[in-house]
Design an enzyme around this catalytic site. Sequence first.
Site, PDB file in Angstrom:
ATOM      1  N   HIS A  37       0.934  -1.132   0.028  1.00  0.00           N
ATOM      2  CA  HIS A  37       0.080  -0.006   0.017  1.00  0.00           C
ATOM      3  C   HIS A  37       1.051   0.945   0.054  1.00  0.00           C
ATOM      4  CE1 HIS A  37      -3.203   2.970   1.152  1.00  0.00           C
ATOM      5  NE2 HIS A  37      -2.015   3.446   2.086  1.00  0.00           N
ATOM      6  N   CYS A 105      -4.534   1.730  -4.660  1.00  0.00           N
ATOM      7  CA  CYS A 105      -4.105   2.775  -4.342  1.00  0.00           C
ATOM      8  C   CYS A 105      -2.578   3.263  -4.773  1.00  0.00           C
ATOM      9  CB  CYS A 105      -3.701   2.566  -2.741  1.00  0.00           C
ATOM     10  SG  CYS A 105      -2.724   0.972  -2.308  1.00  0.00           S
TER      11      CYS A 105
END
Length: 281
Positions: A37, A105
């Site tokens: 992430h 993301c």
Amino acid sequence: MAEEGHNVTLNVYDLSQGLARQLSTTLLGKAIEGIWHTGVVVYGNEYYFGGGIQHAPVGTTPYGKPIRVIELGVTHVPKDVFEMYLQEISPRYTAETYSLLTHNCNNFSNEVAQFLVGLGIPDYILQLPNEVMSSPMGALLMPMIQNLETTLRAGAVPQVPQFTPSVSAQPSQSTTVNVNRSSNNTRQKEVDNKVKDGERPKSEEVKTSPPKPTGAQEKSQTSGTAADPLGDARAKIQEEITREFAAIMATGTLRASEAAALATRKVMQKYGHLNVAMPQS
């Protein structure tokens, strides 16, 4: 005299908290270093995609401490122009458009990095979904991927699996992430909710310490002290970029990302700063 820009970095987190490195060879038949992430850090905030475009003061996101920080470069794009850009792309980054494999993301971080500094994020981060799905056991992971996607669409942080006999009977919300910042988490949640689903982020929503006066502000507040030529020049260039951006957008011929790049280029050329990195759409 070159204008001072804003440093842009990439915070990288491992959602598996080390489990991917330990178990990937056994489960997938190939080594996977982490489940990545990322968030882009600039203007004192971290911007990321999860349940919509979100931002929080540096160090207060629910993902804890990044395992690495990557320097992306320096941007000369003013913050208000960047916020206009986020508002323009927000319809493409919502809870409904989130896809763990194709629109996540890291794709958001890559697009934002290209806008700010003209360079994307490392390829090994972007290629992780393809690497997993091309593994011998990749297709068997789809149920787990779908559950993880549901969690991330809601803007929540996935929990590391607990290998206990009754794990299937435990509700997924029973375990919470403790980052030892309860007061920060409460404040951060209020801030993050305001940028979900396209609402323009506002710097005044992040209530930290009072901003320090710079440039012309400092000069007006301390009339008896010496002026700050560098600060005044920097503020002047920032204002010119913003005015040029507004004028270009008023023509209705370019997207915000293209207008920002053109406005910055024009002002930099006017002052002879041809060696700075220009943002690309």
